[in-house]
Design a protein around this motif. Sequence first.
Motif, short mmCIF file in Angstrom:
data_model
loop_
_atom_site.label_atom_id
_atom_site.label_comp_id
_atom_site.label_asym_id
_atom_site.label_seq_id
_atom_site.Cartn_x
_atom_site.Cartn_y
_atom_site.Cartn_z
N THR A 52 0.76 -1.18 0.02
CA THR A 52 -0.07 0.09 0.03
C THR A 52 0.82 1.36 0.12
O THR A 52 0.43 2.26 -0.16
N SER A 53 2.27 1.28 0.27
CA SER A 53 3.25 2.39 0.28
C SER A 53 4.18 1.81 0.49
O SER A 53 4.67 0.72 0.92
N LEU A 54 5.33 2.38 -0.32
CA LEU A 54 6.57 2.24 -0.18
C LEU A 54 7.70 3.45 -0.06
O LEU A 54 7.41 4.35 -0.95
N ASP A 55 8.27 3.54 0.96
CA ASP A 55 9.23 4.66 1.17
C ASP A 55 10.72 4.17 1.23
O ASP A 55 10.96 2.99 1.79
N VAL A 56 11.55 5.02 0.60
CA VAL A 56 13.10 4.77 0.77
C VAL A 56 13.70 6.05 1.48
O VAL A 56 13.30 7.03 1.00
N VAL A 57 14.48 5.61 2.54
CA VAL A 57 15.09 6.89 3.42
C VAL A 57 16.57 6.61 3.02
O VAL A 57 17.00 5.43 3.00
N PRO A 58 17.27 7.65 3.02
CA PRO A 58 18.73 7.52 2.68
C PRO A 58 19.58 6.75 4.10
O PRO A 58 20.32 5.90 3.89
N ALA A 59 19.08 6.84 5.12
CA ALA A 59 19.53 6.22 6.18
C ALA A 59 18.72 6.29 7.47
O ALA A 59 17.83 7.11 7.58
N THR A 60 18.89 5.27 8.30
CA THR A 60 17.87 5.15 9.68
C THR A 60 18.61 4.26 10.46
O THR A 60 19.63 3.67 10.02
N GLY A 61 18.08 4.37 11.97
CA GLY A 61 18.91 3.42 12.67
C GLY A 61 18.36 1.91 12.36
O GLY A 61 18.95 1.15 12.24
N SER A 62 17.00 1.69 12.32
CA SER A 62 16.52 0.45 11.92
C SER A 62 15.15 0.57 11.32
O SER A 62 14.18 1.37 12.04
N THR A 63 14.93 -0.05 10.16
CA THR A 63 13.57 0.06 9.67
C THR A 63 12.59 -0.74 10.21
O THR A 63 11.51 -0.12 10.44
N ASN A 64 12.85 -1.56 11.03
CA ASN A 64 11.88 -2.29 11.83
C ASN A 64 11.43 -1.66 13.22
O ASN A 64 10.09 -1.38 13.29
N THR A 65 12.31 -0.51 13.77
CA THR A 65 11.90 0.09 14.80
C THR A 65 11.08 1.14 14.11
O THR A 65 10.10 1.61 14.60
N ASP A 66 11.46 2.02 13.11
CA ASP A 66 10.72 3.01 12.49
C ASP A 66 9.23 2.53 12.11
O ASP A 66 8.49 3.37 12.45
#
Length: 303
Positions: A52-66
Amino acid sequence: MTPRDASDDPSDTPSGTPSGAPDDSRWSDLERPPLNAASLRRALVRDGSLWTSLDVVPATGSTNTDLAARADGLPEGAVLVAEEQSSGRGRLDRRWSAPARSGLFFSVLLKPGPTVPVERWGWLPLLTGVAAATGLSRAAGVDTALKWPNDLLVTVGGEERKAGGILAERAGSVEAGGVVVGLGINVTLRADELPVPTAGSLALAGAATTDRDTVLRAVLRSLEQWYGDWRAVEGDPAASRLQETYAAGCATLGRKVRAELPGDRSITGEAVAVDGDGRLVLATGDGVQEPVGAGDVVHLRGV
């Protein structure tokens, strides 16, 4: 992904940066272009799709946490991808990192309830492993085996290497019934970048393509198909053919293994089956068959 100790150098700039490029340039490695978010959304987010949505971020700590932090406010099928993770987590809260854009680091939000009984949700990491292995075979031509419960294995130089990992976590309120499933897959990691000798990557395994857009599309489409089939039969692992398919691709079965269990207990035996609850069944030396539902498994010998 293979766990990496926090003391290892998590430098943003991978080795192999072109001569003359600034050391702090995040986009200097031309062999590792950024993902095309718009193209991925056009291919995957459509009417009738799970995604239903797809976002790409340059960097993060953890995609699971976010993603878990936003689970109650998002519909099922949200996908979050990071070009780089600084605090990626594996099972038992192990930490790992990898050079920017050297792999696929992403999480998906699934809400299997109330269609699928909660007691069958434990199949989700195994289902994701089957889907990832299927997608990698189709897109990259790499034979991928499954190590129970959550590792993806490839062959590099005749040796079995870990090229990916899966982490599933409950997310949001009980009423929302959300599960965030995270995947880390080493795609272009080079030999001099391996965190441990037992790690591998699609490139080192001789992949036909290391285009991360292509690989991500294949894995998400495969996950959509397997999840849809599993959910359509209320999570029944036999009726969905998930149990037999997992067993067929599981490199752990038929081996002598040591299961390191919570409470500093361990069991050694031959892995003989994956039961209807997704547990690994070990035949011990005293003739007892003991199911293992959680723990680390060490392969002690070949098939």
